[in-house]
Design a protein around this motif. Structure first.
Motif, PDB file in Angstrom:
ATOM      1  N   ARG A  18       0.815  -1.208   0.000  1.00 15.02           N
ATOM      2  CA  ARG A  18       0.000   0.000   0.000  1.00 15.02           C
ATOM      3  C   ARG A  18       0.852   1.262   0.000  1.00 15.02           C
ATOM      4  NH1 ARG A  18      -2.171  -3.371   3.898  1.00 15.02           N
ATOM      5  NH2 ARG A  18      -4.185  -4.301   3.372  1.00 15.02           N
ATOM      6  N   ARG A  19       2.135   1.084   0.331  1.00 14.65           N
ATOM      7  CA  ARG A  19       2.976   2.258   0.491  1.00 14.65           C
ATOM      8  C   ARG A  19       3.705   2.653  -0.787  1.00 14.65           C
ATOM      9  NH1 ARG A  19       6.598   1.310   5.641  1.00 14.65           N
ATOM     10  NH2 ARG A  19       6.724  -0.758   4.780  1.00 14.65           N
ATOM     11  N   GLY A  20       4.291   1.617  -1.530  1.00 19.96           N
ATOM     12  CA  GLY A  20       5.094   1.958  -2.680  1.00 19.96           C
ATOM     13  C   GLY A  20       6.193   2.901  -2.262  1.00 19.96           C
ATOM     14  N   LEU A  21       6.263   4.057  -2.927  1.00 20.20           N
ATOM     15  CA  LEU A  21       7.173   5.096  -2.471  1.00 20.20           C
ATOM     16  C   LEU A  21       6.569   5.833  -1.301  1.00 20.20           C
ATOM     17  CD1 LEU A  21       8.686   6.654  -5.681  1.00 20.20           C
ATOM     18  CD2 LEU A  21       9.848   5.367  -3.921  1.00 20.20           C
ATOM     19  N   ALA A  22       5.311   5.558  -1.011  1.00 20.55           N
ATOM     20  CA  ALA A  22       4.602   6.073   0.156  1.00 20.55           C
ATOM     21  C   ALA A  22       4.396   7.564   0.064  1.00 20.55           C
ATOM     22  CB  ALA A  22       5.347   5.729   1.434  1.00 20.55           C
ATOM     23  N   PRO A  23       3.480   8.116   0.900  1.00 23.50           N
ATOM     24  CA  PRO A  23       3.341   9.565   0.941  1.00 23.50           C
ATOM     25  C   PRO A  23       4.535  10.192   1.652  1.00 23.50           C
ATOM     26  CG  PRO A  23       1.340   8.463   1.691  1.00 23.50           C
ATOM     27  CD  PRO A  23       2.427   7.439   1.666  1.00 23.50           C
ATOM     28  N   LEU A  24       5.750   9.849   1.143  1.00 23.72           N
ATOM     29  CA  LEU A  24       7.011  10.368   1.663  1.00 23.72           C
ATOM     30  C   LEU A  24       7.096  10.233   3.181  1.00 23.72           C
ATOM     31  CD1 LEU A  24       9.372  11.378   0.055  1.00 23.72           C
ATOM     32  CD2 LEU A  24       8.790  13.692   0.703  1.00 23.72           C
ATOM     33  N   GLN A  25       7.128   8.977   3.633  1.00 25.31           N
ATOM     34  CA  GLN A  25       7.249   8.695   5.055  1.00 25.31           C
ATOM     35  C   GLN A  25       8.739   8.673   5.428  1.00 25.31           C
ATOM     36  OE1 GLN A  25       5.204   5.027   5.650  1.00 25.31           O
ATOM     37  NE2 GLN A  25       3.223   5.828   5.034  1.00 25.31           N
ATOM     38  N   LEU A  26       9.272   9.825   5.762  1.00 26.54           N
ATOM     39  CA  LEU A  26      10.688   9.937   6.059  1.00 26.54           C
ATOM     40  C   LEU A  26      10.980   9.534   7.496  1.00 26.54           C
ATOM     41  CD1 LEU A  26      11.423  13.359   4.342  1.00 26.54           C
ATOM     42  CD2 LEU A  26      11.684  11.084   3.368  1.00 26.54           C
ATOM     43  N   GLU A  27      12.166   8.950   7.693  1.00 31.75           N
ATOM     44  CA  GLU A  27      12.634   8.632   9.046  1.00 31.75           C
ATOM     45  C   GLU A  27      13.100   9.938   9.683  1.00 31.75           C
ATOM     46  OE1 GLU A  27      14.513   4.388   9.577  1.00 31.75           O
ATOM     47  OE2 GLU A  27      15.391   5.382   7.876  1.00 31.75           O
ATOM     48  N   LYS A  28      12.246  10.526  10.499  1.00 30.01           N
ATOM     49  CA  LYS A  28      12.540  11.857  11.009  1.00 30.01           C
ATOM     50  C   LYS A  28      13.688  11.850  12.007  1.00 30.01           C
ATOM     51  CE  LYS A  28       7.755  13.362  10.369  1.00 30.01           C
ATOM     52  NZ  LYS A  28       6.529  13.886  11.018  1.00 30.01           N
ATOM     53  N   GLY A  29      13.799  10.774  12.798  1.00 30.60           N
ATOM     54  CA  GLY A  29      14.849  10.724  13.816  1.00 30.60           C
ATOM     55  C   GLY A  29      16.247  10.829  13.236  1.00 30.60           C
ATOM     56  N   PRO A  30      16.658   9.896  12.342  1.00 28.80           N
ATOM     57  CA  PRO A  30      18.008   9.975  11.771  1.00 28.80           C
ATOM     58  C   PRO A  30      18.248  11.248  10.969  1.00 28.80           C
ATOM     59  CG  PRO A  30      17.074   7.792  11.434  1.00 28.80           C
ATOM     60  CD  PRO A  30      15.971   8.656  11.961  1.00 28.80           C
ATOM     61  N   LEU A  31      17.236  11.685  10.206  1.00 28.26           N
ATOM     62  CA  LEU A  31      17.407  12.908   9.424  1.00 28.26           C
ATOM     63  C   LEU A  31      17.581  14.120  10.323  1.00 28.26           C
ATOM     64  CD1 LEU A  31      14.867  12.503   6.472  1.00 28.26           C
ATOM     65  CD2 LEU A  31      17.353  12.480   6.357  1.00 28.26           C
ATOM     66  N   LEU A  32      16.812  14.166  11.406  1.00 29.90           N
ATOM     67  CA  LEU A  32      16.942  15.279  12.343  1.00 29.90           C
ATOM     68  C   LEU A  32      18.314  15.264  13.015  1.00 29.90           C
ATOM     69  CD1 LEU A  32      15.615  17.699  13.712  1.00 29.90           C
ATOM     70  CD2 LEU A  32      14.692  16.128  15.441  1.00 29.90           C
ATOM     71  N   ALA A  33      18.786  14.076  13.371  1.00 25.96           N
ATOM     72  CA  ALA A  33      20.116  13.955  13.980  1.00 25.96           C
ATOM     73  C   ALA A  33      21.200  14.409  13.009  1.00 25.96           C
ATOM     74  CB  ALA A  33      20.365  12.515  14.420  1.00 25.96           C
ATOM     75  N   LEU A  34      21.053  14.020  11.738  1.00 23.87           N
ATOM     76  CA  LEU A  34      22.016  14.442  10.725  1.00 23.87           C
ATOM     77  C   LEU A  34      21.978  15.953  10.539  1.00 23.87           C
ATOM     78  CD1 LEU A  34      24.065  13.886   8.492  1.00 23.87           C
ATOM     79  CD2 LEU A  34      22.155  13.362   6.947  1.00 23.87           C
ATOM     80  N   LEU A  35      20.788  16.521  10.549  1.00 23.41           N
ATOM     81  CA  LEU A  35      20.646  17.969  10.387  1.00 23.41           C
ATOM     82  C   LEU A  35      21.287  18.718  11.552  1.00 23.41           C
ATOM     83  CD1 LEU A  35      19.494  20.485   9.003  1.00 23.41           C
ATOM     84  CD2 LEU A  35      17.338  20.061  10.215  1.00 23.41           C
ATOM     85  N   VAL A  36      20.976  18.303  12.768  1.00 23.01           N
ATOM     86  CA  VAL A  36      21.507  18.994  13.950  1.00 23.01           C
ATOM     87  C   VAL A  36      23.026  18.856  14.018  1.00 23.01           C
ATOM     88  CG1 VAL A  36      21.526  19.012  16.471  1.00 23.01           C
ATOM     89  CG2 VAL A  36      19.361  18.765  15.240  1.00 23.01           C
ATOM     90  N   ALA A  37      23.525  17.615  13.842  1.00 16.70           N
ATOM     91  CA  ALA A  37      24.973  17.397  13.890  1.00 16.70           C
ATOM     92  C   ALA A  37      25.670  18.146  12.759  1.00 16.70           C
ATOM     93  CB  ALA A  37      25.280  15.904  13.807  1.00 16.70           C
ATOM     94  N   GLY A  38      25.030  18.146  11.591  1.00 18.27           N
ATOM     95  CA  GLY A  38      25.634  18.824  10.451  1.00 18.27           C
ATOM     96  C   GLY A  38      25.723  20.322  10.646  1.00 18.27           C
ATOM     97  N   LEU A  39      24.666  20.932  11.144  1.00 23.77           N
ATOM     98  CA  LEU A  39      24.681  22.374  11.375  1.00 23.77           C
ATOM     99  C   LEU A  39      25.671  22.740  12.483  1.00 23.77           C
ATOM    100  CD1 LEU A  39      20.876  23.256  11.096  1.00 23.77           C
ATOM    101  CD2 LEU A  39      22.684  23.691   9.426  1.00 23.77           C
ATOM    102  N   ALA A  40      25.744  21.905  13.517  1.00 23.78           N
ATOM    103  CA  ALA A  40      26.707  22.168  14.590  1.00 23.78           C
ATOM    104  C   ALA A  40      28.132  22.113  14.057  1.00 23.78           C
ATOM    105  CB  ALA A  40      26.511  21.161  15.720  1.00 23.78           C
ATOM    106  N   ALA A  41      28.405  21.131  13.201  1.00 23.75           N
ATOM    107  CA  ALA A  41      29.748  20.994  12.642  1.00 23.75           C
ATOM    108  C   ALA A  41      30.121  22.203  11.793  1.00 23.75           C
ATOM    109  CB  ALA A  41      29.848  19.722  11.806  1.00 23.75           C
ATOM    110  N   MET A  42      29.147  22.778  11.116  1.00 23.19           N
ATOM    111  CA  MET A  42      29.418  23.917  10.237  1.00 23.19           C
ATOM    112  C   MET A  42      29.976  25.108  10.999  1.00 23.19           C
ATOM    113  SD  MET A  42      26.832  25.732   7.519  1.00 23.19           S
ATOM    114  CE  MET A  42      25.684  26.284   8.797  1.00 23.19           C
ATOM    115  N   PHE A  43      29.546  25.280  12.238  1.00 20.60           N
ATOM    116  CA  PHE A  43      29.994  26.433  13.020  1.00 20.60           C
ATOM    117  C   PHE A  43      31.125  26.097  13.992  1.00 20.60           C
ATOM    118  CE2 PHE A  43      25.573  27.489  11.879  1.00 20.60           C
ATOM    119  CZ  PHE A  43      25.791  28.712  11.260  1.00 20.60           C
TER     120      PHE A  43
END
Length: 346
Positions: A18-43
């Motif tokens: 029923r999902r196929g590519l799904a209504p874009l069900q993203l794994e928010k936890g890992p993506l959020l961790a990558l975003l936070v760690a990535g932004l912290a590393a930038m500064f």
């Protein structure tokens, strides 16, 4: 026999159909961790370390492409350095020869790499395992040599290579040129990892794993194994091509020597160390192949490759499923401990 093997697979596929590519069900936890760690590393990271972080993200995207192909679909490739080269050269040509901005050149470089991947995949998928690996190995050897050919040298720069212009600093955000490049690569990584995670959790991802584990049973169930393999090869090539384009922006230079066969081996090592059947394991693999050579050289300048190889073998023995597998085992162990100490447990 095939139908017996197909029964558990069929229920798994139905659960995700029923999902196929799904209504874009993203794994928010890992993506959020990558975003936070990535932004912290930038500064927080200084200039050279920020460049290393940029290269880690670039190679992580390339390793992600290899993971999709080999880890989730079971197709062995020793030639992904060729798609990295196509992406890098396509970006350089589009920017330097055609005056295209980087934000258009990099996605189009991914499309160019995907086109090459599809052309290779259609005949190559008649081969299996070692024979497919040898075919992709030939591609990795041929592409850098092709860039030196006199017929394409006016476009590729021949043996001298080409310079690539670095993106201008986003001064409106208060960022210098290094931080701007890093943020561009981070945004690309978030998009690539998010979409790849959505892909493997949907119906298509389940079909790819079914083809990897039980190809005969998958074919019996009506899965078009050839089309799925070709599509997976194309997506994998696209991701690696995007990484090649971003890498060209980072190094500001492309040449045939930049994409030798060892690059393909490096991507393979990163995929194995990070975890072949993992999306976010590619980040661990990217960090390993970028940082370990530098660390090995600091330990023994006389033979850094010896240390690099020894550590690689040791990690493969200790962590056969890579860093992602180790992380999963530790997480499951702590989860079980929490369950054992939950109220009502003896």
């Amino acid at each position: 026999m095939a139908m017996t093997a197909a029964r558990p697979m069929m229920s798994s596929l139905r659960a995700g159909s029923r999902r196929g590519l799904a209504p874009l069900q993203l794994e928010k936890g890992p993506l959020l961790a990558l975003l936070v760690a990535g932004l912290a590393a930038m500064f927080l990271l200084p200039g050279y370390n920020l460049l290393l972080a940029t290269n880690i993200l670039v190679l992580s995207i390339a390793i992600l492409g290899l993971n999709l192909l080999s880890g989730f679909n079971g197709q062995v490739s020793l030639g992904h350095g060729a798609f990295l080269a196509v992406g890098g050269y396509a970006t350089a040509i589009l920017m330097a020869r055609l005056g295209m901005p980087y934000w258009m050149a990099v996605p189009l470089a991914g499309v160019a790499s995907m086109a090459v991947g599809l052309v290779i995949a259609i005949p190559a998928l008649r081969l299996e395992l070692l024979y497919l690996a040898l075919a992709t190995f030939s591609l990795a050897v041929a592409v850098p040599q092709l860039a030196k050919n006199k017929w394409v040298a006016p476009w590729t720069g021949g043996v001298q290579g080409m310079e690539v212009q670095k993106p201008a600093a986003w001064e409106w955000l208060g960022l210098n040129s290094d931080q701007t490049l890093y943020l561009i690569v981070l945004i690309a990584a978030l998009i690539c990892f998010g979409l790849a995670g959505n892909l493997v959790r949907g119906r298509i991802g389940r079909a790819l794993e079914a083809i990897r584990d039980q190809p005969i049973a998958a074919d019996t169930m009506g899965i078009d194994t050839r089309s799925h393999k070709i599509a997976c090869f194309g997506i994998s090539s696209f991701l690696t091509g995007v990484a090649g384009g971003l890498g060209a922006l980072s190094t500001q230079f492309v040449s045939p020597e930049s994409y030798g066969f060892f690059v393909s081996i490096t991507l393979l090592v990163g995929a194995v160390i990070g975890g072949f059947r993992s999306i976010y394991g590619a980040l661990f693999g990217g960090a390993f192949v970028v940082l370990m050579p530098n660390y090995a050289e600091s330990l023994w300048q006389g033979a850094p490759s010896l240390i690099y190889g020894a550590v690689t073998i040791l990690l493969m023995l200790v962590m056969p499923d890579g860093f992602a597998g180790l992380w999963s085992k530790l997480a499951n162990r702590f989860t079980r401990k929490d369950d054992d100490h939950a109220p009502g447990k003896l």
